[in-house]
Design a protein around this motif. Structure first.
Motif, PDB file in Angstrom:
ATOM      1  N   GLY A   1      -0.941   3.664  18.957  1.00 57.08           N
ATOM      2  CA  GLY A   1      -0.020   2.318  19.030  1.00 57.08           C
ATOM      3  C   GLY A   1       1.332   3.054  18.846  1.00 57.08           C
ATOM      4  N   ALA A   2       2.400   2.199  19.326  1.00 58.04           N
ATOM      5  CA  ALA A   2       3.770   2.663  19.092  1.00 58.04           C
ATOM      6  C   ALA A   2       4.620   1.402  18.889  1.00 58.04           C
ATOM      7  CB  ALA A   2       4.277   3.532  20.210  1.00 58.04           C
ATOM      8  N   PHE A   3       5.754   1.576  18.228  1.00 51.82           N
ATOM      9  CA  PHE A   3       6.753   0.499  17.834  1.00 51.82           C
ATOM     10  C   PHE A   3       7.927   1.049  18.056  1.00 51.82           C
ATOM     11  CE2 PHE A   3       9.623  -1.902  14.875  1.00 51.82           C
ATOM     12  CZ  PHE A   3       9.201  -2.873  14.805  1.00 51.82           C
ATOM     13  N   VAL A   4       8.902   0.018  18.890  1.00 48.85           N
ATOM     14  CA  VAL A   4      10.210   0.397  18.970  1.00 48.85           C
ATOM     15  C   VAL A   4      10.992  -0.529  18.780  1.00 48.85           C
ATOM     16  CG1 VAL A   4       9.631   1.843  21.126  1.00 48.85           C
ATOM     17  CG2 VAL A   4       9.985  -0.487  21.721  1.00 48.85           C
ATOM     18  N   SER A   5      12.398  -0.563  18.738  1.00 50.45           N
ATOM     19  CA  SER A   5      13.376  -1.562  18.364  1.00 50.45           C
ATOM     20  C   SER A   5      14.558  -1.142  18.821  1.00 50.45           C
ATOM     21  CB  SER A   5      13.257  -2.150  16.996  1.00 50.45           C
ATOM     22  OG  SER A   5      14.347  -2.968  16.706  1.00 50.45           O
ATOM     23  N   LYS A   6      15.586  -1.839  19.385  1.00 54.36           N
ATOM     24  CA  LYS A   6      17.091  -1.668  19.509  1.00 54.36           C
ATOM     25  C   LYS A   6      17.500  -1.788  18.457  1.00 54.36           C
ATOM     26  CE  LYS A   6      17.680  -6.524  21.148  1.00 54.36           C
ATOM     27  NZ  LYS A   6      18.034  -7.306  22.192  1.00 54.36           N
ATOM     28  N   HIS A   7      17.318  -2.234  17.279  1.00 53.45           N
ATOM     29  CA  HIS A   7      17.968  -2.373  15.912  1.00 53.45           C
ATOM     30  C   HIS A   7      17.724  -1.088  14.985  1.00 53.45           C
ATOM     31  CE1 HIS A   7      18.776  -6.624  17.526  1.00 53.45           C
ATOM     32  NE2 HIS A   7      17.663  -6.855  17.282  1.00 53.45           N
ATOM     33  N   ALA A   8      18.725  -0.555  14.536  1.00 49.71           N
ATOM     34  CA  ALA A   8      18.187   0.500  13.513  1.00 49.71           C
ATOM     35  C   ALA A   8      17.793   0.101  12.406  1.00 49.71           C
ATOM     36  CB  ALA A   8      19.550   1.207  13.416  1.00 49.71           C
ATOM     37  N   ALA A   9      18.103  -0.961  11.908  1.00 45.25           N
ATOM     38  CA  ALA A   9      17.559  -1.479  10.439  1.00 45.25           C
ATOM     39  C   ALA A   9      16.063  -1.925  10.698  1.00 45.25           C
ATOM     40  CB  ALA A   9      18.277  -2.614   9.978  1.00 45.25           C
ATOM     41  N   VAL A  10      15.780  -2.485  11.897  1.00 50.32           N
ATOM     42  CA  VAL A  10      14.342  -2.771  11.941  1.00 50.32           C
ATOM     43  C   VAL A  10      13.477  -1.769  12.022  1.00 50.32           C
ATOM     44  CG1 VAL A  10      12.803  -3.779  13.612  1.00 50.32           C
ATOM     45  CG2 VAL A  10      14.896  -4.960  13.146  1.00 50.32           C
ATOM     46  N   MET A  11      13.959  -0.448  12.765  1.00 51.64           N
ATOM     47  CA  MET A  11      13.250   0.743  12.665  1.00 51.64           C
ATOM     48  C   MET A  11      13.028   1.379  11.467  1.00 51.64           C
ATOM     49  SD  MET A  11      12.035   1.518  15.989  1.00 51.64           S
ATOM     50  CE  MET A  11      11.662   2.972  15.923  1.00 51.64           C
ATOM     51  N   ASP A  12      14.100   1.260  10.910  1.00 49.98           N
ATOM     52  CA  ASP A  12      13.957   2.016   9.380  1.00 49.98           C
ATOM     53  C   ASP A  12      12.823   1.260   8.765  1.00 49.98           C
ATOM     54  OD1 ASP A  12      16.103   3.730  10.336  1.00 49.98           O
ATOM     55  OD2 ASP A  12      17.601   2.584   9.169  1.00 49.98           O
ATOM     56  N   LYS A  13      12.947  -0.018   8.580  1.00 53.15           N
ATOM     57  CA  LYS A  13      12.043  -0.965   7.899  1.00 53.15           C
ATOM     58  C   LYS A  13      10.488  -0.361   8.301  1.00 53.15           C
ATOM     59  CE  LYS A  13      10.821  -5.574   6.441  1.00 53.15           C
ATOM     60  NZ  LYS A  13      10.679  -5.532   4.997  1.00 53.15           N
ATOM     61  N   ALA A  14      10.283  -0.428   9.812  1.00 47.38           N
ATOM     62  CA  ALA A  14       9.036  -0.052  10.346  1.00 47.38           C
ATOM     63  C   ALA A  14       8.386   1.204   9.981  1.00 47.38           C
ATOM     64  CB  ALA A  14       9.040  -0.052  11.634  1.00 47.38           C
ATOM     65  N   GLN A  15       9.569   2.195  10.009  1.00 45.28           N
ATOM     66  CA  GLN A  15       8.887   3.603   9.546  1.00 45.28           C
ATOM     67  C   GLN A  15       8.774   3.828   8.092  1.00 45.28           C
ATOM     68  OE1 GLN A  15      11.814   6.494  10.637  1.00 45.28           O
ATOM     69  NE2 GLN A  15      10.795   8.277   9.827  1.00 45.28           N
ATOM     70  N   LEU A  16       9.428   2.806   7.294  1.00 42.82           N
ATOM     71  CA  LEU A  16       8.971   2.970   5.591  1.00 42.82           C
ATOM     72  C   LEU A  16       7.546   2.163   5.649  1.00 42.82           C
ATOM     73  CD1 LEU A  16      10.315   3.017   2.861  1.00 42.82           C
ATOM     74  CD2 LEU A  16      10.673   0.834   3.004  1.00 42.82           C
ATOM     75  N   LEU A  17       7.327   0.972   6.336  1.00 48.02           N
ATOM     76  CA  LEU A  17       6.058   0.327   6.087  1.00 48.02           C
ATOM     77  C   LEU A  17       4.989   1.071   6.881  1.00 48.02           C
ATOM     78  CD1 LEU A  17       7.236  -3.251   7.288  1.00 48.02           C
ATOM     79  CD2 LEU A  17       6.550  -2.580   4.928  1.00 48.02           C
ATOM     80  N   ARG A  18       5.466   1.721   7.850  1.00 47.13           N
ATOM     81  CA  ARG A  18       4.077   2.788   8.232  1.00 47.13           C
ATOM     82  C   ARG A  18       3.579   3.548   7.366  1.00 47.13           C
ATOM     83  NH1 ARG A  18       5.427   7.347  13.111  1.00 47.13           N
ATOM     84  NH2 ARG A  18       6.886   8.076  11.457  1.00 47.13           N
ATOM     85  N   VAL A  19       4.204   4.009   6.125  1.00 50.43           N
ATOM     86  CA  VAL A  19       3.639   5.087   5.455  1.00 50.43           C
ATOM     87  C   VAL A  19       3.836   4.454   3.954  1.00 50.43           C
ATOM     88  CG1 VAL A  19       3.537   7.537   4.695  1.00 50.43           C
ATOM     89  CG2 VAL A  19       4.302   6.766   7.123  1.00 50.43           C
ATOM     90  N   HIS A  20       3.145   3.747   3.655  1.00 51.24           N
ATOM     91  CA  HIS A  20       2.835   3.194   2.292  1.00 51.24           C
ATOM     92  C   HIS A  20       4.329   2.615   1.780  1.00 51.24           C
ATOM     93  CE1 HIS A  20      -1.178   4.588   2.431  1.00 51.24           C
ATOM     94  NE2 HIS A  20      -0.831   5.651   2.720  1.00 51.24           N
ATOM     95  N   GLY A  21       5.154   2.384   2.240  1.00 47.97           N
ATOM     96  CA  GLY A  21       6.441   1.912   1.807  1.00 47.97           C
ATOM     97  C   GLY A  21       6.998   2.903   1.209  1.00 47.97           C
ATOM     98  N   SER A  22       6.840   4.113   1.731  1.00 45.01           N
ATOM     99  CA  SER A  22       7.404   5.418   0.820  1.00 45.01           C
ATOM    100  C   SER A  22       8.483   6.014   1.573  1.00 45.01           C
ATOM    101  CB  SER A  22       6.311   6.232   0.819  1.00 45.01           C
ATOM    102  OG  SER A  22       6.518   7.400  -0.205  1.00 45.01           O
ATOM    103  N   PRO A  23       9.510   6.101   1.357  1.00 45.30           N
ATOM    104  CA  PRO A  23      10.724   6.856   1.836  1.00 45.30           C
ATOM    105  C   PRO A  23      10.776   8.271   1.526  1.00 45.30           C
ATOM    106  CG  PRO A  23      11.547   5.498  -0.108  1.00 45.30           C
ATOM    107  CD  PRO A  23      10.255   5.134   0.112  1.00 45.30           C
ATOM    108  N   LYS A  24       9.902   8.573   0.418  1.00 50.30           N
ATOM    109  CA  LYS A  24       9.644   9.939  -0.184  1.00 50.30           C
ATOM    110  C   LYS A  24       8.430  10.064  -0.803  1.00 50.30           C
ATOM    111  CE  LYS A  24      12.657  10.503  -4.052  1.00 50.30           C
ATOM    112  NZ  LYS A  24      13.758  11.504  -4.789  1.00 50.30           N
ATOM    113  N   ARG A  25       7.726  11.149  -1.037  1.00 49.18           N
ATOM    114  CA  ARG A  25       6.432  11.311  -1.609  1.00 49.18           C
ATOM    115  C   ARG A  25       6.527  10.492  -3.062  1.00 49.18           C
ATOM    116  NH1 ARG A  25       3.023  16.930  -2.389  1.00 49.18           N
ATOM    117  NH2 ARG A  25       0.737  15.517  -2.240  1.00 49.18           N
ATOM    118  N   TYR A  26       5.533   9.843  -3.175  1.00 54.21           N
ATOM    119  CA  TYR A  26       5.258   9.152  -4.516  1.00 54.21           C
ATOM    120  C   TYR A  26       6.457   8.337  -5.058  1.00 54.21           C
ATOM    121  CZ  TYR A  26       1.668  12.624  -4.817  1.00 54.21           C
ATOM    122  OH  TYR A  26       0.511  13.686  -4.577  1.00 54.21           O
TER     123      TYR A  26
END
Length: 366
Positions: free
Chosen positions: A195-220
């Motif tokens: 599947g895929a997720f898109v948004s015209k809002h940069a903040a929404v994309m940033d949140k979605a990217q964070l949630l996609r991988v364990h709420g993790s902006p960097k490892r651990y």
């Protein structure tokens, strides 16, 4: 003549060598979870359809879940959506504890009715999940105007509508976010889930990217409670190959739909409407008939495969019985579910097969 409702084999045979070579490269590089193959697909998908960014995910359900989280939906909130859809369109609402509010559909496009949305808004309404059913865009101008007046977050479910456009704009980029499914039967199908997720809002994309991988902006480091919604590398590699063919696949679907629309003359059959505002990608070619089951039996005798999509609207499903919808509460959706039958429409159908389907429909004595 036999005409299957769907046959995935010809499409995959045509690209078999290219796919296997790509999978071998992914395997040898051990790019199994996200990585270059997924990133290449994400960039290609964005460029092809006109999105600023794309996030590949592990299914079509996961981005719907993410959309509800990005919309801030939660317990006590109501989110308006359509009952004439696959269940996953509603799951994201339920997953976050919000209440789906089902409203009726347009009698012509079978997408959610903007007028019904307006009537259903209460002080608890937080958002709208729009489904571009069968590849046909919904009436987004009216929906977005309603959302603006009431400050609602709009999720576009584009699972069946990859490449569809509304007044020239790509679906998924009109609302606050868009979600896609790459289930194997979709117009752009993976060899597994995706599947895929898109948004015209940069903040929404940033949140979605964070949630996609364990709420993790960097490892651990985990700044939110997140999820494991990563696309795997093999599916990214396959989808990147199929993306190169999507224009041809879509053109053939449109050609088949045009033949059906021109050739089916049965007086009791209702054909799908083609509104001037939208460019459908014809994920399904669905017709209506009052004696749907008899028509299906006739087509089966003629060697034509069919399917019913969808036989039971979501507001009457057992899982939502607690919401209290009664039979007859959403009459257009219910009538459509009782009368709909989908005909074969996939790119590898021959003109001879299409002609056979047309003749079979027209020969029904009912």
């Amino acid at each position: 003549m036999k005409v299957p409702f769907l046959d995935l084999k010809p499409q995959h045979q045509a690209i078999r060598d290219e796919v296997l070579a790509a999978l071998a490269a992914t395997y040898d590089a051990t790019r199994f979870c996200l990585g270059k193959d997924v990133e290449d697909f994400e960039k290609g998908f964005s460029a092809k359809f006109g999105y600023a960014r794309t996030l590949g995910m592990n299914s079509g359900t996961s981005p719907l879940h993410i959309g509800s989280l990005c919309g801030g939906f939660g317990p006590g909130d109501e989110v308006i959506t359509t009952p004439f859809t696959f269940a996953s369109s509603c799951w994201g609402i339920s997953y976050v504890g919000a209440t789906p509010v089902f409203v009726d559909i347009d009698p012509d496009t079978w997408c959610i009715s903007p007028e019904a949305i307006e009537r259903a808004i209460t002080p608890r309404t937080k958002g709208i999940v729009v489904v571009h059913i069968f590849g046909q865009p919904a009436r987004m101008d009216e929906i977005m105007a309603i959302a603006a007046r009431h400050r609602l977050f709009v999720v576009e479910d584009c699972a069946q509508a990859v490449g569809a456009r509304y007044k020239g704009a790509p679906v998924g980029a009109i609302g606050d976010c868009g979600t896609f499914s790459f289930y194997p039967t979709k117009n752009l199908g993976a060899c597994g889930e995706g599947g895929a997720f898109v948004s015209k809002h940069a903040a929404v994309m940033d949140k979605a990217q964070l949630l996609r991988v364990h709420g993790s902006p960097k490892r651990y480091l985990h700044t939110e409670v997140g999820f494991n919604f990563r696309m795997d590398g093999f599916q990214g590699a396959i989808l990147a190959i199929k993306l190169k063919h999507i224009d041809a696949y879509t053109a053939r679907r449109r050609a088949i739909a045009a033949q059906y629309r021109a050739g089916i003359k049965h007086p009791a059959v209702t054909l799908p409407v083609v509104p001037a505002y939208g460019e459908s990608v014809w994920h399904q070619f669905t017709i209506l008939h009052a004696r749907r089951d008899a028509l299906r039996a006739h087509l089966e005798q003629q060697g034509v495969g069919t399917d019913i999509i969808y036989p039971g609207p979501m507001h009457l499903q057992p899982c939502y019985a607690s919401l209290g919808y009664a039979q007859g509460s959403l009459p257009v959706a219910e009538r459509t579910s009782e009368r709909c039958v989908s005909l074969p429409i996939f790119p590898e159908l021959t003109d001879e097969q299409v002609a056979h389907v047309i003749a079979a429909v027209n020969s029904f004595a009912g």
